[in-house]
Structure formats: structure tokens, C-alpha cells
Enzyme design. Structure first.
Site, PDB file in Angstrom:
ATOM      1  N   ARG A 285      84.141 -11.025  48.401  1.00 45.33           N
ATOM      2  CA  ARG A 285      83.992 -12.184  47.523  1.00 45.33           C
ATOM      3  C   ARG A 285      82.534 -12.607  47.533  1.00 45.33           C
ATOM      4  O   ARG A 285      81.880 -12.633  48.581  1.00 45.33           O
ATOM      5  CB  ARG A 285      84.898 -13.338  47.969  1.00 45.33           C
ATOM      6  CG  ARG A 285      86.387 -13.097  47.703  1.00 45.33           C
ATOM      7  CD  ARG A 285      86.703 -12.979  46.218  1.00 45.33           C
ATOM      8  NE  ARG A 285      88.126 -12.775  45.956  1.00 45.33           N
ATOM      9  CZ  ARG A 285      88.695 -11.593  45.776  1.00 45.33           C
ATOM     10  NH1 ARG A 285      87.947 -10.482  45.859  1.00 45.33           N
ATOM     11  NH2 ARG A 285      89.974 -11.495  45.511  1.00 45.33           N
ATOM     12  N   HIS A 333      83.609  -6.960  38.222  1.00 41.94           N
ATOM     13  CA  HIS A 333      84.620  -6.833  39.282  1.00 41.94           C
ATOM     14  C   HIS A 333      85.670  -5.788  38.879  1.00 41.94           C
ATOM     15  O   HIS A 333      86.695  -6.108  38.295  1.00 41.94           O
ATOM     16  CB  HIS A 333      85.272  -8.190  39.528  1.00 41.94           C
ATOM     17  CG  HIS A 333      86.034  -8.270  40.806  1.00 41.94           C
ATOM     18  ND1 HIS A 333      86.478  -9.454  41.329  1.00 41.94           N
ATOM     19  CD2 HIS A 333      86.434  -7.309  41.683  1.00 41.94           C
ATOM     20  CE1 HIS A 333      87.116  -9.229  42.457  1.00 41.94           C
ATOM     21  NE2 HIS A 333      87.104  -7.936  42.693  1.00 41.94           N
TER      22      HIS A 333
END
Length: 390
Positions: A285, A333
């Protein structure tokens, strides 16, 4: 009947695919350690097709609508008056992916009076305010392990790409050049380097196993130490903290969930403690790293490279410094959203819904929050700001 609000990324710019590069997927029925892949009662999609975009709908439309439920699928989630915000107040279930997260903040959870279940189609539920979900009694679930190996493969790819200076070398070819000296001036062998992972759960351990054949020296830190047999098998050196580990490593890969104890972990101080010219890989993250500290470290030469595919917020704005900092290998992502992974997390999402609609227990390994507390995988992997919930 339930209203299911599903937030997915947009279709390809040239439209939803009518054909695919490959005709099938290898069959995978279990993960390392023995956990079975998702086992829904049925599916209404073709494995290997694009399921994570709006038109794919995670293959849920026929399943839900044939049973009288309402399915709303949108990619519009962030700006004021978004479809997500308009549809949320009477939604019973919210589904989104980490790659295009529907940020379920405390304020949004408070406005979602009917919300009972939040599903992450994939792994990583930090886009849900877990404290607010606990306080409201909202169940949070994710399809644990569905794309862990996908992410681990991405980590290995990015590690080699940075160390071998692959992306700039490829760009010379695209630009019509043959600039060998420019390409190799930042290219090294991975062999013999010290590589460490922050967290050695499903992804971190898979990364270690995949890098071991490169004859590297492997290090790790984790709140839960691996069995001695695994440490001996892979030749692992354990460190009690990231601060203890990073001075030894040429490559550091972050494979930890985002929670209060990991947010901002890689700040100026910790990055400054790394070896000069080390590489940092982050597919976990973005907020585990200080955004500006990474940018500064690349420009100063403290870091030789940074690669990852996690940003904050997602999608990142065009002025995000990670788009233009030197010596990076950033992607949107995508590490956990291969077509292979999509088949698993779509099936797992359906399995979770089948259990929830039937009033049956959701697999313990899928649970993050349940009955007002961290549960299942969540109790092992996450912490909250609520002491009673820890």
C-alpha cells in the site's frame, strides 16, 4: 431482496474485449499451504475473460438478478455527486477492488444505513474504515490468497526490472536507439545481493521462495516469525523490525497490510538508514511509504530505484510526483488483477455472497471484520485504532 453496489475500473479505452491473447488458464485448485481456491456453487463467466472492469461486472449480474437482487455497477466513485455516493445510502452490499477502491470512510458508512457487508474482490481491505465497520456491525470480507501469487510474481518482475535497468533499456529500443553504454551504466546482477521483505505472510513468503533460486541472501521481518524449518530451507535471516533489517539489504520489498502500525513506516529516517543505492519495491500500500521521502531519495541517489503499483489516492492525479521522479518502475495498480487472478477473486466474491444470502458462515480466511470485531484473517493481519477491537 438486496441491493448490491459494485465499483469497478473502466473498460479498456478501445472497448470491452471481443477476443483474448490466450484461450485458457492453467487449472489451480489450491494455494501453497493447502487452502482451496474459491468454491462457489456456480459461476456465470469464462475464466480468462476481463471481469474486473465495468462490463465484466465480476460475472455477478445473472446470479444476482435471477434471484431478484439489484446490481448497480459503476466506476464513478470519487468526485462530488458520484454514482457511488448517490447509490450508497440504500445499498446492502458494497463490492470493490483494491485497484479501484471504493473508499468506505466513516462518513460514508454512517450514511449507508442499510450497509451490512463490504467485500474486497481481491486482498487488502484498508480502503474500508475498519473501526467504523466494527462500530456499525458491518461485516468486511476479502478473497484471501486469490491474487497473492500474482502480486509475488509482480514483485520479482519489478525487482529484476530495476536491478537490470530494463525499462530505460527498452525505451532506447522504442526510440530507435542502440545505446548500450547508457543501458548498462545502471545495470547489475541480482546474484549475491541481500534481499529483505517487510512482512512474510502469503505474499512475502511467496516472494522469498521465488527469489531463493537467484542465489541471493534472504532477510525478513514480521510480527509472526516463520517456522524454523522454513527459515532453514530458504536460508532466511530474521530481524525483529524493519529498522533492524534495512541496513543490510540491497533490495527491500514491502508486503505488509496497511494499518496504524505500518502507515508512514518508510519515512525519511528509515529510507536514510537503507544502504545507499538500495532498491525499494512496494506492491503493498502506498501510504506505508512517505510519498515525498521516496521522491527525495531517488533524486539524491539514496535509492537507486523504486517500483510498485500502489498509489494514494487511487487513481493518482496527473501531478503525483511518483509519475515523474527518476529511476522508478511504477505501474497503475495491476499486480493482483491479472486475468488469472480475476477468475479467482470473482469466484470468491460469489462464494462470499452465496454464503451471506444463505445465512451460512463465510469462510474464516475471508473474514476481516465480523460481529463487531476483527475476525479470521483480519485478526491476524490488521490492527485498529479501537483498543477493544484488537
Amino acid at each position: 431482496m438486496a441491493k448490491v453496489l459494485c465499483v469497478l475500473y473502466d473498460d479498456p479505452i478501445d472497448g470491452y474485449p471481443t477476443s483474448y491473447a490466450r484461450d485458457d488458464l492453467p487449472r489451480v485448485d489450491h494455494y501453497p499451504g493447502g487452502q482451496t481456491t474459491p468454491t462457489p456453487q456456480g459461476t456465470d463467466f469464462t475464466p480468462g475473460h476481463l471481469l474486473g472492469s465495468v462490463s465484466g461486472g465480476l460475472g455477478l449480474r445473472q446470479f444476482l438478478e435471477s434471484r431478484g437482487h439489484t446490481l448497480v455497477v459503476t466506476s464513478d466513485k470519487d468526485q462530488d455527486g458520484s454514482v457511488f455516493d448517490r447509490e450508497l445510502p440504500d445499498a446492502d452490499v458494497v463490492i470493490s477492488q483494491p485497484f479501484w477502491p471504493a473508499y468506505l470512510t466513516a462518513d460514508r458508512i454512517a450514511r449507508a444505513k442499510n450497509l451490512k457487508l463490504a467485500i474486497t474482490a481481491g486482498i487488502g481491505s484498508d480502503h474500508v474504515d475498519l473501526d467504523a465497520a466494527i462500530a456499525r456491525g458491518v461485516t468486511v470480507a476479502e478473497v484471501t490468497y486469490s491474487n497473492s501469487i500474482s502480486v509475488a510474481e509482480h514483485v520479482v518482475m519489478m525487482t529484476l526490472s530495476l536491478v537490470r535497468n530494463y525499462l530505460p533499456s527498452h525505451q532506447w529500443v522504442l526510440d530507435g536507439g542502440w545505446n548500450i553504454a547508457d543501458c548498462v551504466a545502471r545495470s547489475y546482477d541480482l546474484e549475491g545481493m541481500h534481499v529483505g521483505t517487510v512482512a512474510a505472510g502469503r505474499i512475502g513468503t511467496a516472494v522469498l521462495r521465488r527469489l531463493a533460486p537467484f542465489d541471493v541472501k534472504l532477510h525478513y521481518t514480521d510480527n509472526h516469525r516463520l517456522p524454523e524449518s522454513v527459515e532453514q530451507e530458504l536460508g532466511l535471516t530474521f530481524h525483529p523490525s524493519a529498522a533492524d533489517m534495512v541496513p543490510y539489504c540491497d533490495v527491500v520489498t514491502i508486503n505488509a497490510p496497511l494499518h496504524p502500525q505500518t502507515e508512514g513506516l518508510f519515512d525519511e529516517k528509515l529510507i536514510g538508514a537503507m544502504k545507499r543505492g538500495a532498491y525499494l519495491i512496494n506492491t503493498a500500500r502506498a501510504k506505508i511509504c512517505d510519498r515525498d521521502a521516496v521522491d527525495h531519495a531517488l533524486r539524491s541517489g539514496q535509492l537507486a530505484g523504486y517500483a510498485g503499483d500502489v498509489w494514494y489516492p487511487q487513481p493518482a492525479g496527473p501531478d503525483h510526483p511518483w509519475r515523474t521522479m527518476p529511476h522508478h518502475g511504477m505501474t497503475p495498480h495491476i499486480s493482483g488483477s491479472t486475468l488469472s487472478a480475476q477468475a479467482r477473486y470473482a469466484a470468491g466474491t460469489r462464494e462470499i455472497l452465496e454464503s451471506w444470502f444463505a445465512g451460512a458462515p463465510i469462510r474464516d480466511e475471508y473474514l476481516i471484520v465480523d460481529k463487531g470485531a476483527l475476525a479470521g484473517t483480519g485478526a491476524h493481519s490488521y490492527s485498529t485504532a479501537t483498543p477493544a477491537a484488537r
